[in-house]
Design an enzyme around this catalytic site. Structure first.
Site, PDB file in Angstrom:
ATOM      1  N   LYS A  22       0.828  -1.053  -0.086  1.00  0.00           N
ATOM      2  CA  LYS A  22      -0.173   0.011  -0.116  1.00  0.00           C
ATOM      3  C   LYS A  22       0.759   1.269  -0.018  1.00  0.00           C
ATOM      4  CE  LYS A  22      -2.671   3.111   2.908  1.00  0.00           C
ATOM      5  NZ  LYS A  22      -3.140   3.141   4.352  1.00  0.00           N
ATOM      6  N   ASN A  23       1.732   1.304   0.800  1.00  0.00           N
ATOM      7  CA  ASN A  23       2.700   2.659   0.893  1.00  0.00           C
ATOM      8  C   ASN A  23       3.534   2.832  -0.351  1.00  0.00           C
ATOM      9  OD1 ASN A  23       1.443   3.073   3.631  1.00  0.00           O
ATOM     10  ND2 ASN A  23       3.299   2.096   4.845  1.00  0.00           N
ATOM     11  N   ARG A  97      -4.933  10.227   2.877  1.00  0.00           N
ATOM     12  CA  ARG A  97      -3.761  10.807   3.204  1.00  0.00           C
ATOM     13  C   ARG A  97      -2.735  10.927   2.071  1.00  0.00           C
ATOM     14  NH1 ARG A  97      -2.066  14.048   7.296  1.00  0.00           N
ATOM     15  NH2 ARG A  97       0.210  14.015   7.399  1.00  0.00           N
ATOM     16  N   ASP A 121      -6.008   7.897   9.027  1.00  0.00           N
ATOM     17  CA  ASP A 121      -6.271   7.344  10.533  1.00  0.00           C
ATOM     18  C   ASP A 121      -6.301   8.162  11.324  1.00  0.00           C
ATOM     19  OD1 ASP A 121      -6.199   4.830   9.131  1.00  0.00           O
ATOM     20  OD2 ASP A 121      -4.041   4.722   9.300  1.00  0.00           O
ATOM     21  N   ASP A 320       4.495   0.854  11.496  1.00  0.00           N
ATOM     22  CA  ASP A 320       3.273   0.172  11.063  1.00  0.00           C
ATOM     23  C   ASP A 320       2.893  -1.313  11.683  1.00  0.00           C
ATOM     24  OD1 ASP A 320       2.468   2.183   9.985  1.00  0.00           O
ATOM     25  OD2 ASP A 320       2.789   1.569   7.687  1.00  0.00           O
ATOM     26  N   MET A 342       6.589   7.541  17.111  1.00  0.00           N
ATOM     27  CA  MET A 342       6.167   8.277  15.947  1.00  0.00           C
ATOM     28  C   MET A 342       4.833   9.003  16.297  1.00  0.00           C
ATOM     29  SD  MET A 342       6.484   7.937  11.755  1.00  0.00           S
ATOM     30  CE  MET A 342       8.109   7.637  11.950  1.00  0.00           C
TER      31      MET A 342
END
Length: 435
Positions: A22-23, A97, A121, A320, A342
């Site tokens: 996804k990223n 995002r 998110d 993540d 983070m």
């Protein structure tokens, strides 16, 4: 609001293949705007966030053709820049995002880029300063409409420069790289992110004619070019999904094979799961997880002190994966401190684990101590709501290991990051239904 019903306590078995990352997809798809030639991308995950971005590109005027499952061609030879000022864009861009990464390529090729303040998110603040400070250093002028939360950058031309990023932001680095490849002169980016997905973007841009050196390090040097051409690109498997399946196998005492994982791009993930006591075997480019019939034991440090698992910029552990590791630790033998540096809200799903009987102490917004059950008592089924993608999958893993039938609401959050997750889990024996 969609719902999963999960009957937990069943062993799973078989093979599962991870989706495309996804990223990576959110970066790579934005990069198609850098050329008017055809770009073919393979292994695109069929998930909500990626499909939203594809729709945004289509609304911008990009010609898109689906060639097969996960395979598309893109041609941005007639981009409608007026769409960026439309109410529709302000609405659609706000819900994703990753839409922030449209700005860099649009600025580079068309001299302007706009974006509404992106959502996403509920995991805490995610600043955009790194992105826009980079654009400003390249010569862009920044503007911000506070009433509409609408950002913009404009430049007659971008000029290469040296910059030291205030944080090794993955999306920030990607955005600045995409702007710099068409800038005049040389751009040097120090403290650049160097995650595999960012490396993939740089390699793809180089195939398109960009001149980027230092790929894989935190010092990127980019010599600007006048024009980029087309290319073909295949995305890596999603490392967070791979980590999810490792955790799922351990929690349900299942034997699973995770196929085609691109081992060399997993970084610390297998190592840290092994520190939690989980057997992670490499078989070619697959991961094999055997049945942990006697459970798994968390390693202490060599002086006997409690293990700490913390996120860090690559090649450190990706943030993540921490929520998944926290859930896995609830049934381990021993204790561990999870330190999420983070994001200050990403551990706020712990209350749901407490309802299931887990022993977790939330020390503060960033740290949680987990005392494992060692399978001497199972988690209990409950009803819960998914707060974000990663917490949602973590709760799903907890529910699959729990005794009884659990309900998870707001599964749209999970669908944003995981492709047909219920169908794929049923294929390896999970008792899960969607309504």
């Amino acid at each position: 609001m969609g719902t999963f019903k999960i009957e937990g306590g069943h062993q799973l078995s078989g093979e599962i293949t991870p989706q495309g990352a996804k990223n990576e997809a959110l970066q790579i798809l934005c990069a198609v705007l850098l050329t008017d030639e055809k770009v073919t991308i393979n292994n695109i995950p069929d998930i909500v966030d990626v499909n939203k971005l594809i729709s945004l590109l289509e609304d911008l005027g990009v010609k898109i053709q689906k060639k097969g499952k996960g395979s598309y061609t893109f041609k941005a030879d007639d981009v409608n820049m007026d769409y960026l000022q439309s109410d529709q864009f302000k609405q659609d861009g706000r819900g994703l995002r990753g839409s922030i990464m449209l700005v860099g390529p649009l600025l580079a090729r068309f001299g302007k880029g706009y974006i509404p303040k992106p959502g996403g998110d509920k995991i805490g603040r995610r600043r955009l300063d790194t992105h826009f400070e980079g654009f400003i250093k390249l010569g862009a002028k920044f503007r911000y409409n506070r009433e509409e939360y609408f950002y913009g950058v404009e430049a007659e031309k971008l000029i290469g420069t040296y910059m030291l990023l205030d944080e090794a932001s993955v999306t920030g680095t990607a955005n600045i790289v995409m702007a710099a490849v068409l800038a005049e002169g040389q751009t040097t980016i120090y403290n650049a992110a160097c995650e595999p997905y960012l490396q993939q973007l740089c390699k793809m841009l180089n195939r398109m004619g960009a001149k980027i050196s230092g790929v894989g390090s935190n010092l990127l040097v980019i010599d600007g070019v006048d024009k980029l051409g087309g290319t073909e690109h295949r995305m890596l498997p999603d490392m967070i999904e791979i980590g999810s399946w490792i955790g799922l196998a351990a929690m349900t005492k299942s034997e699973l094979t995770i196929k085609d994982v691109s081992w060399d791009d997993l970084g610390q993930i297998p190592t840290v799961f092994r520190k939690l006591g989980i057997t992670v075997e490499r078989r070619g480019d697959d991961i094999f997880i055997p049945i942990h019939k006697d459970g798994y034991e968390i390693q202490n440090y060599i002086d006997g002190s409690i293990l700490t698992i913390a996120d860090a910029p690559w090649p450190g552990l990706t943030p993540d994966i921490l929520s998944i590791m926290l859930v896995v630790a609830t049934q381990a033998r021993g204790e561990v401190l999870i330190h999420q540096k983070m994001f200050e809200s990403r551990l706020f799903f712990v209350d749901k684990l407490l309802d299931m009987g887990a022993k977790v102490i939330l020390c503060d917004p960033h740290r949680a101590t987990v005392i494992g059950h060692d399978f001497k008592s199972t988690l209990k089924a409950t009803t819960m709501t998914s707060p974000d993608i990663r917490a949602g999958v973590s709760l799903l893993i907890a529910a699959l290991s729990a005794k009884g039938t659990s309900t998870i609401h707001n599964i749209e959050q999970i669908d944003r990051g995981y492709e047909n997750i219920d169908e794929r889990l049923r294929a390896i024996g999970a008792k899960i239904t969607r309504s």
